[in-house]
Motif scaffolding. Structure first.
Motif, short mmCIF file in Angstrom:
data_model
loop_
_atom_site.label_atom_id
_atom_site.label_comp_id
_atom_site.label_asym_id
_atom_site.label_seq_id
_atom_site.Cartn_x
_atom_site.Cartn_y
_atom_site.Cartn_z
N HIS A 92 0.85 -1.20 0.00
CA HIS A 92 0.00 0.00 0.00
C HIS A 92 0.89 1.25 0.00
CE1 HIS A 92 -3.82 -2.10 0.95
NE2 HIS A 92 -3.02 -2.93 1.60
N PRO A 93 0.74 2.16 -0.98
CA PRO A 93 1.50 3.42 -0.94
C PRO A 93 1.09 4.26 0.27
CG PRO A 93 0.51 3.05 -3.10
CD PRO A 93 -0.11 2.06 -2.18
N VAL A 94 2.06 4.85 0.92
CA VAL A 94 1.80 5.74 2.05
C VAL A 94 2.21 7.15 1.65
CG1 VAL A 94 2.31 6.26 4.47
CG2 VAL A 94 2.23 3.87 3.69
N PRO A 95 1.26 8.09 1.57
CA PRO A 95 1.62 9.48 1.22
C PRO A 95 2.46 10.12 2.32
CG PRO A 95 -0.73 9.07 0.87
CD PRO A 95 -0.19 7.91 1.66
N GLN A 96 3.33 11.03 1.92
CA GLN A 96 4.16 11.73 2.88
C GLN A 96 3.30 12.47 3.90
OE1 GLN A 96 7.23 14.07 1.07
NE2 GLN A 96 7.87 15.00 2.99
N ASN A 97 3.72 12.43 5.16
CA ASN A 97 3.07 13.07 6.31
C ASN A 97 1.80 12.36 6.77
OD1 ASN A 97 5.04 15.15 6.26
ND2 ASN A 97 3.82 16.31 4.78
N ASN A 98 1.42 11.29 6.10
CA ASN A 98 0.27 10.50 6.55
C ASN A 98 0.73 9.46 7.57
OD1 ASN A 98 -2.44 10.33 4.25
ND2 ASN A 98 -0.88 11.90 4.28
N LEU A 99 -0.23 9.04 8.40
CA LEU A 99 0.00 7.98 9.38
C LEU A 99 -0.80 6.76 8.94
CD1 LEU A 99 1.18 7.11 12.18
CD2 LEU A 99 -0.92 8.02 13.21
N ALA A 100 -0.08 5.68 8.63
CA ALA A 100 -0.75 4.45 8.21
C ALA A 100 -0.99 3.57 9.43
CB ALA A 100 0.12 3.71 7.20
N TYR A 101 -2.22 3.13 9.60
CA TYR A 101 -2.60 2.31 10.76
C TYR A 101 -2.80 0.87 10.33
CZ TYR A 101 -5.65 0.09 14.18
OH TYR A 101 -6.20 -0.79 15.07
N LEU A 102 -2.28 -0.05 11.15
CA LEU A 102 -2.50 -1.49 10.95
C LEU A 102 -3.02 -2.09 12.25
CD1 LEU A 102 0.52 -0.83 9.41
CD2 LEU A 102 -0.19 -3.00 8.40
N PRO A 103 -4.10 -2.85 12.19
CA PRO A 103 -4.71 -3.40 13.40
C PRO A 103 -3.93 -4.60 13.95
CG PRO A 103 -5.88 -4.19 11.48
CD PRO A 103 -4.84 -3.22 10.97
N VAL A 104 -4.38 -5.07 15.08
CA VAL A 104 -3.83 -6.29 15.67
C VAL A 104 -3.89 -7.43 14.67
CG1 VAL A 104 -4.32 -8.04 17.43
CG2 VAL A 104 -4.37 -5.62 18.03
N GLY A 105 -2.88 -8.29 14.69
CA GLY A 105 -2.89 -9.47 13.84
C GLY A 105 -1.79 -9.50 12.81
N HIS A 106 -1.01 -8.43 12.69
CA HIS A 106 0.08 -8.38 11.73
C HIS A 106 1.38 -8.83 12.40
CE1 HIS A 106 -1.80 -6.11 8.28
NE2 HIS A 106 -2.69 -5.92 9.23
N GLY A 107 1.86 -10.00 12.03
CA GLY A 107 3.10 -10.52 12.59
C GLY A 107 4.34 -10.05 11.87
N SER A 108 4.15 -9.30 10.78
CA SER A 108 5.28 -8.73 10.05
C SER A 108 4.82 -7.53 9.25
CB SER A 108 5.92 -9.77 9.12
OG SER A 108 5.03 -10.10 8.06
N LEU A 109 5.77 -6.64 8.95
CA LEU A 109 5.53 -5.48 8.11
C LEU A 109 6.62 -5.43 7.05
CD1 LEU A 109 4.95 -2.73 10.87
CD2 LEU A 109 3.22 -4.13 9.73
N THR A 110 6.23 -5.18 5.80
CA THR A 110 7.20 -5.05 4.72
C THR A 110 7.19 -3.63 4.20
OG1 THR A 110 7.00 -7.38 4.08
CG2 THR A 110 7.89 -5.86 2.44
N LEU A 111 8.36 -2.99 4.23
CA LEU A 111 8.53 -1.61 3.79
C LEU A 111 9.44 -1.59 2.57
CD1 LEU A 111 8.06 -1.63 6.99
CD2 LEU A 111 9.01 0.67 6.95
#
Length: 346
Positions: free
Chosen positions: A224-243
């Motif tokens: 998912h693209p994240v625009p600059q200065n935005n805060l991306a929220y992910l709920p409980v259940g994510h055991g990993s994040l890929t950036l």
């Protein structure tokens, strides 16, 4: 940092659990006060989401040219029931508080102030600061800790590096790096620097909610693209994040924590559990700074502005939010309360 809005909204902080994917929280501009005020970008709280774990407030500012804006000038103001977390990218801020701590906020160093039952502090950018750039965050204290004595901690995390990335973990644990700073609920706070085209997959605690603020550059989070200065929220259940960073790289703040599991009322700089608590905090503050109080009491069961309380021995003032060094700029008076009781919603 103070919430300097003259008509701050009541915020009931709770998680509705309806988000399943990446939710983008768009910032709103808030001036820190005065005709040449430095603006901040506020991404938390918002109507649709007011907590990420116990994180309840996030102001993001700069790069700000101090010569044009006047920089950060936040005189003495109160806090209750929370911890403030200061993190800078550029510049320097002088912190002074009523618990007796006087410290410099510098890039790559976290300053954490625990308000507990009540504290007051001031924040001013230093005279030699030309560009100010960073973030101020608040953490809501759980009921078990919110009446504790105020205190302060400082920590400079050692950077952890990998293939095209560098990380500084200032709260909690991530990628083998552990911060010793005291928190009262499970929390995470880290700065990530990614070079152009770098990809990083992080193993994260699946019991945590997470928020990722893109400070600069371009970034893809879990496709998912994240625009600059935005805060991306992910709920409980994510055991990993890929950036995945774009062609200019990226600088990111990552926050997270277990859901607080408590409803809190947040108004101005106070965190409490009820309307009457907020009114009592405001009344105490106004009495301590000797401010004229023309604000509505919002329907609270109080008879008007409180006289200055006395200490347990009855021989002097009980400075709930003090004492404070003399010769400092005048303290910020509290805004008027709304003409309705602050009450939980939902």
């Amino acid at each position: 940092m103070s919430n300097t809005e003259v008509a701050p909204e009541e915020i009931l902080c709770e998680t509705d659990g309806t988000c399943t994917g990446v939710e983008l929280l768009v910032p709103r501009q808030v001036p820190l006060g005065g005709p040449r005020a430095m603006d901040v970008r506020r991404t938390l709280p918002q109507r649709q989401r007011s907590l990420i774990g116990a994180w309840c407030f996030l102001d993001h500012y700069g790069p700000d040219r101090v010569g044009e804006s006047g920089g950060m000038k936040v005189p003495r103001h109160p806090h209750t029931g929370l911890q403030t977390v200061s993190w800078l990218f550029t510049g320097e801020i002088e912190h002074r508080d009523s618990a007796g701590f006087h410290a410099a906020v510098r890039p790559g160093e976290v300053n954490l102030m625990t308000a507990g039952r009540g504290i007051s502090h001031s924040e001013f950018s230093t005279p030699d600061t030309t560009v100010l750039h960073g973030a101020q965050l608040w953490v809501a204290l759980p009921d078990t800790a919110r009446h504790m004595a105020p205190t302060f901690e400082h920590y400079r995390p050692e950077p952890v590096s990998g293939n095209g990335w560098t990380m500084r973990v200032f709260l909690g644990t991530l990628a083998g790096s552990v911060s010793p700073v005291t928190t009262h609920t499970p929390l995470l706070g880290a700065e990530l620097l990614l070079e152009a085209g770098a990809e990083l997959t992080l193993a994260t605690d699946a019991s945590f909610e997470h928020g990722l603020l893109l400070d600069s550059g371009t970034l893809i989070l879990d496709e998912h693209p994240v625009p600059q200065n935005n805060l991306a929220y992910l709920p409980v259940g994510h055991g990993s994040l890929t950036l995945v960073a774009g062609s200019t790289g990226a600088r990111v703040l990552l926050i997270g924590g277990e859901p607080l599991g408590e409803k809190i009322v947040m108004w101005w700089n106070f965190v409490g559990r009820s309307h009457d608590e907020i009114v009592a905090y405001r009344t105490r503050w106004q009495a301590e700074i000797g401010a004229d109080d023309g604000g509505a009491d919002g329907g609270a069961d109080v008879s008007g502005p409180a006289s200055r309380a006395t200490d347990a021995a009855g021989d002097g003032p009980d400075l709930w939010f003090g004492p404070f060094p003399t010769g400092e700029p005048a303290a910020l008076p509290a805004p008027a309360l709304p003409n309705a009781r602050l009450r939980p919603r939902g």
